[in-house]
Scaffold this motif. Structure first.
Motif, PDB file in Angstrom:
ATOM      1  N   ALA A  98       0.830  -1.210   0.000  1.00 49.06           N
ATOM      2  CA  ALA A  98       0.000   0.000   0.000  1.00 49.06           C
ATOM      3  C   ALA A  98       0.864   1.259   0.000  1.00 49.06           C
ATOM      4  CB  ALA A  98      -0.930  -0.003   1.212  1.00 49.06           C
ATOM      5  N   GLN A  99       1.913   1.259   0.809  1.00 49.47           N
ATOM      6  CA  GLN A  99       2.811   2.407   0.862  1.00 49.47           C
ATOM      7  C   GLN A  99       3.584   2.544  -0.451  1.00 49.47           C
ATOM      8  OE1 GLN A  99       5.463   2.416   4.221  1.00 49.47           O
ATOM      9  NE2 GLN A  99       6.611   4.212   3.496  1.00 49.47           N
ATOM     10  N   ALA A 100       3.985   1.416  -1.023  1.00 52.76           N
ATOM     11  CA  ALA A 100       4.696   1.437  -2.299  1.00 52.76           C
ATOM     12  C   ALA A 100       3.809   2.010  -3.401  1.00 52.76           C
ATOM     13  CB  ALA A 100       5.156   0.031  -2.665  1.00 52.76           C
ATOM     14  N   LEU A 101       2.520   1.652  -3.398  1.00 54.54           N
ATOM     15  CA  LEU A 101       1.587   2.190  -4.390  1.00 54.54           C
ATOM     16  C   LEU A 101       1.405   3.698  -4.214  1.00 54.54           C
ATOM     17  CD1 LEU A 101      -1.125  -0.613  -4.382  1.00 54.54           C
ATOM     18  CD2 LEU A 101       0.240   0.093  -6.354  1.00 54.54           C
ATOM     19  N   GLU A 102       1.335   4.154  -2.986  1.00 52.42           N
ATOM     20  CA  GLU A 102       1.174   5.592  -2.742  1.00 52.42           C
ATOM     21  C   GLU A 102       2.379   6.366  -3.258  1.00 52.42           C
ATOM     22  OE1 GLU A 102       0.099   8.707   0.860  1.00 52.42           O
ATOM     23  OE2 GLU A 102       0.215   6.575   1.277  1.00 52.42           O
ATOM     24  N   THR A 103       3.570   5.886  -2.960  1.00 56.13           N
ATOM     25  CA  THR A 103       4.785   6.553  -3.436  1.00 56.13           C
ATOM     26  C   THR A 103       4.867   6.524  -4.954  1.00 56.13           C
ATOM     27  OG1 THR A 103       5.934   5.890  -1.410  1.00 56.13           O
ATOM     28  CG2 THR A 103       7.299   6.586  -3.259  1.00 56.13           C
ATOM     29  N   THR A 104       4.533   5.381  -5.547  1.00 56.19           N
ATOM     30  CA  THR A 104       4.572   5.248  -7.007  1.00 56.19           C
ATOM     31  C   THR A 104       3.560   6.179  -7.662  1.00 56.19           C
ATOM     32  OG1 THR A 104       5.212   2.926  -6.789  1.00 56.19           O
ATOM     33  CG2 THR A 104       4.363   3.622  -8.920  1.00 56.19           C
TER      34      THR A 104
ATOM     35  N   GLY B 286       3.905  10.499 -12.798  1.00 59.46           N
ATOM     36  CA  GLY B 286       4.013  11.562 -13.793  1.00 59.46           C
ATOM     37  C   GLY B 286       2.801  11.743 -14.685  1.00 59.46           C
ATOM     38  N   ASN B 287       1.687  11.078 -14.394  1.00 63.81           N
ATOM     39  CA  ASN B 287       0.481  11.224 -15.201  1.00 63.81           C
ATOM     40  C   ASN B 287      -0.732  11.202 -14.282  1.00 63.81           C
ATOM     41  OD1 ASN B 287      -1.908   9.919 -16.813  1.00 63.81           O
ATOM     42  ND2 ASN B 287      -0.550  10.782 -18.360  1.00 63.81           N
ATOM     43  N   ALA B 288      -1.612  12.194 -14.419  1.00 69.10           N
ATOM     44  CA  ALA B 288      -2.757  12.322 -13.515  1.00 69.10           C
ATOM     45  C   ALA B 288      -3.720  11.143 -13.634  1.00 69.10           C
ATOM     46  CB  ALA B 288      -3.494  13.631 -13.803  1.00 69.10           C
ATOM     47  N   VAL B 289      -3.891  10.617 -14.856  1.00 70.29           N
ATOM     48  CA  VAL B 289      -4.806   9.488 -15.066  1.00 70.29           C
ATOM     49  C   VAL B 289      -4.299   8.256 -14.324  1.00 70.29           C
ATOM     50  CG1 VAL B 289      -5.828   7.957 -16.784  1.00 70.29           C
ATOM     51  CG2 VAL B 289      -5.553  10.396 -17.288  1.00 70.29           C
ATOM     52  N   TYR B 290      -3.016   7.942 -14.517  1.00 68.51           N
ATOM     53  CA  TYR B 290      -2.435   6.777 -13.854  1.00 68.51           C
ATOM     54  C   TYR B 290      -2.349   6.990 -12.344  1.00 68.51           C
ATOM     55  CZ  TYR B 290      -1.254   4.308 -18.145  1.00 68.51           C
ATOM     56  OH  TYR B 290      -1.341   3.626 -19.325  1.00 68.51           O
ATOM     57  N   LYS B 291      -2.105   8.219 -11.934  1.00 63.14           N
ATOM     58  CA  LYS B 291      -2.037   8.505 -10.497  1.00 63.14           C
ATOM     59  C   LYS B 291      -3.365   8.192  -9.820  1.00 63.14           C
ATOM     60  CE  LYS B 291      -1.072  12.273  -7.245  1.00 63.14           C
ATOM     61  NZ  LYS B 291      -0.660  13.690  -7.103  1.00 63.14           N
ATOM     62  N   GLU B 292      -4.464   8.594 -10.445  1.00 62.71           N
ATOM     63  CA  GLU B 292      -5.785   8.342  -9.876  1.00 62.71           C
ATOM     64  C   GLU B 292      -6.065   6.842  -9.769  1.00 62.71           C
ATOM     65  OE1 GLU B 292     -10.486   9.454 -10.807  1.00 62.71           O
ATOM     66  OE2 GLU B 292      -8.866  10.279 -12.048  1.00 62.71           O
TER      67      GLU B 292
ATOM     68  N   ILE C 139      -3.819   4.391  -9.612  1.00 60.67           N
ATOM     69  CA  ILE C 139      -2.906   3.789  -8.626  1.00 60.67           C
ATOM     70  C   ILE C 139      -3.386   4.077  -7.204  1.00 60.67           C
ATOM     71  CG2 ILE C 139      -0.549   3.841  -7.727  1.00 60.67           C
ATOM     72  CD1 ILE C 139       0.332   4.490 -10.646  1.00 60.67           C
ATOM     73  N   PHE C 140      -3.888   5.276  -6.967  1.00 66.17           N
ATOM     74  CA  PHE C 140      -4.411   5.600  -5.638  1.00 66.17           C
ATOM     75  C   PHE C 140      -5.663   4.777  -5.318  1.00 66.17           C
ATOM     76  CE2 PHE C 140      -2.474  10.090  -4.918  1.00 66.17           C
ATOM     77  CZ  PHE C 140      -1.238   9.486  -4.742  1.00 66.17           C
TER      78      PHE C 140
ATOM     79  N   LEU D 277      -6.540  -3.144 -11.108  1.00 69.34           N
ATOM     80  CA  LEU D 277      -6.015  -2.677 -12.396  1.00 69.34           C
ATOM     81  C   LEU D 277      -6.828  -3.221 -13.560  1.00 69.34           C
ATOM     82  CD1 LEU D 277      -2.144  -2.998 -11.806  1.00 69.34           C
ATOM     83  CD2 LEU D 277      -3.652  -1.041 -11.369  1.00 69.34           C
ATOM     84  N   ALA D 278      -7.409  -4.400 -13.397  1.00 67.25           N
ATOM     85  CA  ALA D 278      -8.206  -5.006 -14.473  1.00 67.25           C
ATOM     86  C   ALA D 278      -9.463  -4.193 -14.789  1.00 67.25           C
ATOM     87  CB  ALA D 278      -8.599  -6.430 -14.086  1.00 67.25           C
ATOM     88  N   ARG D 279      -9.886  -3.323 -13.871  1.00 74.83           N
ATOM     89  CA  ARG D 279     -11.059  -2.484 -14.117  1.00 74.83           C
ATOM     90  C   ARG D 279     -10.762  -1.345 -15.097  1.00 74.83           C
ATOM     91  NH1 ARG D 279     -12.366  -1.483  -7.734  1.00 74.83           N
ATOM     92  NH2 ARG D 279     -12.403  -3.688  -7.073  1.00 74.83           N
ATOM     93  N   PHE D 280      -9.496  -1.135 -15.400  1.00 79.16           N
ATOM     94  CA  PHE D 280      -9.099  -0.028 -16.273  1.00 79.16           C
ATOM     95  C   PHE D 280      -8.287  -0.563 -17.454  1.00 79.16           C
ATOM     96  CE2 PHE D 280      -9.351   1.352 -11.874  1.00 79.16           C
ATOM     97  CZ  PHE D 280     -10.246   2.415 -11.950  1.00 79.16           C
ATOM     98  N   PRO D 281      -8.955  -1.305 -18.362  1.00 77.81           N
ATOM     99  CA  PRO D 281      -8.216  -1.913 -19.482  1.00 77.81           C
ATOM    100  C   PRO D 281      -7.620  -0.897 -20.447  1.00 77.81           C
ATOM    101  CG  PRO D 281     -10.601  -2.133 -19.778  1.00 77.81           C
ATOM    102  CD  PRO D 281     -10.389  -1.609 -18.400  1.00 77.81           C
ATOM    103  N   GLY D 282      -8.164   0.328 -20.474  1.00 78.92           N
ATOM    104  CA  GLY D 282      -7.603   1.352 -21.345  1.00 78.92           C
ATOM    105  C   GLY D 282      -6.231   1.808 -20.903  1.00 78.92           C
ATOM    106  N   ALA D 283      -5.976   1.772 -19.593  1.00 82.13           N
ATOM    107  CA  ALA D 283      -4.674   2.199 -19.057  1.00 82.13           C
ATOM    108  C   ALA D 283      -3.758   1.016 -18.785  1.00 82.13           C
ATOM    109  CB  ALA D 283      -4.882   3.000 -17.766  1.00 82.13           C
ATOM    110  N   PHE D 284      -4.350  -0.104 -18.303  1.00 81.15           N
ATOM    111  CA  PHE D 284      -3.557  -1.300 -18.001  1.00 81.15           C
ATOM    112  C   PHE D 284      -4.076  -2.461 -18.866  1.00 81.15           C
ATOM    113  CE2 PHE D 284      -3.070   1.327 -14.278  1.00 81.15           C
ATOM    114  CZ  PHE D 284      -1.737   1.177 -13.944  1.00 81.15           C
ATOM    115  N   PRO D 285      -3.336  -2.823 -19.912  1.00 82.93           N
ATOM    116  CA  PRO D 285      -3.795  -3.886 -20.813  1.00 82.93           C
ATOM    117  C   PRO D 285      -3.867  -5.232 -20.100  1.00 82.93           C
ATOM    118  CG  PRO D 285      -1.539  -3.257 -21.312  1.00 82.93           C
ATOM    119  CD  PRO D 285      -2.034  -2.273 -20.313  1.00 82.93           C
ATOM    120  N   PRO D 286      -4.621  -6.185 -20.676  1.00 89.11           N
ATOM    121  CA  PRO D 286      -4.789  -7.503 -20.034  1.00 89.11           C
ATOM    122  C   PRO D 286      -3.479  -8.221 -19.735  1.00 89.11           C
ATOM    123  CG  PRO D 286      -6.366  -7.227 -21.807  1.00 89.11           C
ATOM    124  CD  PRO D 286      -5.468  -6.035 -21.874  1.00 89.11           C
TER     125      PRO D 286
END
Length: 401
Positions: free
Chosen positions: A286-292, A297-303, A305-306, A322-331
């Motif tokens: 959880a802490q690693a995800l917050e730091t990452t 560097g991208n607001a879409v990915y930041k949201e 990841i949080f 991550l599977a809920r966002f196939p547009g940002a994270f491919p299968p």
């Protein structure tokens, strides 16, 4: 700051010279460590205005940070004390601003502050990711390994950024040449030919009149146009620095047809590598995800990841979020993450994804350049040829050709 000193050693011999430290007290402590008893200590005279450092040019580069991390890792592994390692690195660093910061790190550590605490006082140089990795290494007693992870991570980030910048150099040069050629023709060639054409008194083609009008406009109002372009560029940069502006541009670039696949792969590679490095360093997921999320560097990915961080705290695996966002994270990404979670090797699985996406980034850049280079050359040739044809057409008519 620099101080001129006069001191005696243990044998009573007088020595003098210059020492660099953040304060007078720090300079005395530093000299005493070398077995010197200070008798005179004066601040060195300020240099003239023309010799003063221009701080805007003393920004710590990515390459300098990579070298610092790698050398600190090697010195620490060689059983050299942390304070002495930092002092050695400070002495050999050429960047005066970075040198001063490393000296302060050494002083803070010698005064009892942890390395992570000392690093956190310089957020413009050492990111939250950097501080988190060092803190994890201190907590687990594996600071040497954490520094090695950091050095390798920063080297990969540096090489990735260098490859992208190098790939964009050639198209930028072609565009610059096109702009310079067109400007020279509009300001020097077209006005000279216009005099010849107007003296004939014949009717000019519409395209020729348009080119002459454009040349006259640029000749009289060119500086105004340049000022407008500069003003718009400054306004765009300022808007990009705002939260809304960054969100707008981040979403915009992720939707561009040719560029979006490359941008997505760069962010996926950065996310996987940062998360893998932090997990390997011993940070909770959880802490690693917050730091990452803070450094991706991208607001879409930041949201996204949080959201994953919040769900992981509730006990849900990363892959399912991550599977809920196939547009940002491919299968393929989510499937590999799922395998890593089930086998307990998420950090290694993420590094395999990093290697895959970095190879894809290289391949995509080469493909884009393979398409872009001939298109830019053809575009430049057509523009120049069209411009010359519009000017020379009336001359051929006058000659009866």
């Amino acid at each position: 700051m620099k101080f001129n000193y006069q001191a005696r050693n243990k044998k009573g011999e007088v020595q003098s010279g210059t020492v660099e430290a953040s304060s007078r007290e720090a300079a005395i402590v530093l000299l005493q460590k070398h077995g010197l008893y200070v008798t005179v200590l004066e601040k060195a005279e300020a240099p003239p205005v023309y010799a003063k450092r221009i701080k805007i040019f003393e920004k710590v580069s990515a390459k300098e940070l990579v070298l610092f991390s790698r050398q600190l890792s090697i010195l620490f592994k060689s059983k050299v004390s942390l304070v002495e390692s930092l002092q050695v690195l400070a002495i050999q660093t050429k960047n005066a601003s970075f040198k001063e910061k490393i000296f302060r790190l050494a002083e803070d550590v010698e005064g009892g502050t942890s390395l992570s605490g000392a690093l956190s006082r310089h957020p413009k140089v050492f990111t939250s990711f950097y501080v988190a990795m060092v803190k994890a290494g201190e907590t687990s007693g594996k600071l040497s390994e954490a520094l090695s992870y950091l050095a390798e991570h920063l080297e990969r980030e540096y090489h990735l950024a260098s490859r992208i910048k190098g790939a964009m150099l050639y198209p930028a040069v072609i565009v610059l040449v096109a702009v310079v050629v067109l400007a020279l023709m509009m300001f020097f060639v077209v006005p000279q030919l216009t005099k010849v054409l107007t003296e004939t008194g014949g009717e000019l083609p519409a395209v020729t009149r348009m080119i002459i009008g454009l040349s006259d406009f640029l000749k009289h109002w060119g500086w105004t146009l340049i000022l407008i372009i500069i003003g718009m560029t400054i306004a765009i940069f300022r808007y990009h620095r705002t939260k809304k502006g960054k969100e707008f541009f981040d979403k915009f670039f992720l939707r561009l047809p040719l560029i979006s696949p490359l941008i997505k792969m760069v962010h996926l590679s950065r996310f996987a590598e940062n998360l893998s490095t932090l997990i390997s360093g011993g940070l909770p997921i959880a802490q690693a995800l917050e730091t990452t999320g803070n450094i991706v560097g991208n607001a879409v990915y930041k949201e996204i990841i949080f959201k994953a961080r919040d769900e992981v705290r509730k006990g849900e695996p990363i892959s399912s979020v991550l599977a809920r966002f196939p547009g940002a994270f491919p299968p393929v990404f989510t499937q590999m993450a799922l395998v890593g979670e089930r086998t307990g090797t998420l950090d290694k699985t993420l590094m395999n994804l990093v290697d895959f996406y970095q190879e894809e980034v290289d391949r995509t850049i080469n493909n884009l350049l393979g398409i872009l280079e001939p298109l830019l050359i053809v575009f430049l040739g057509l523009v120049v040829a069209g411009l010359m044809a519009a000017i020379l057409m009336p001359l051929y008519r006058m000659a009866g050709i």
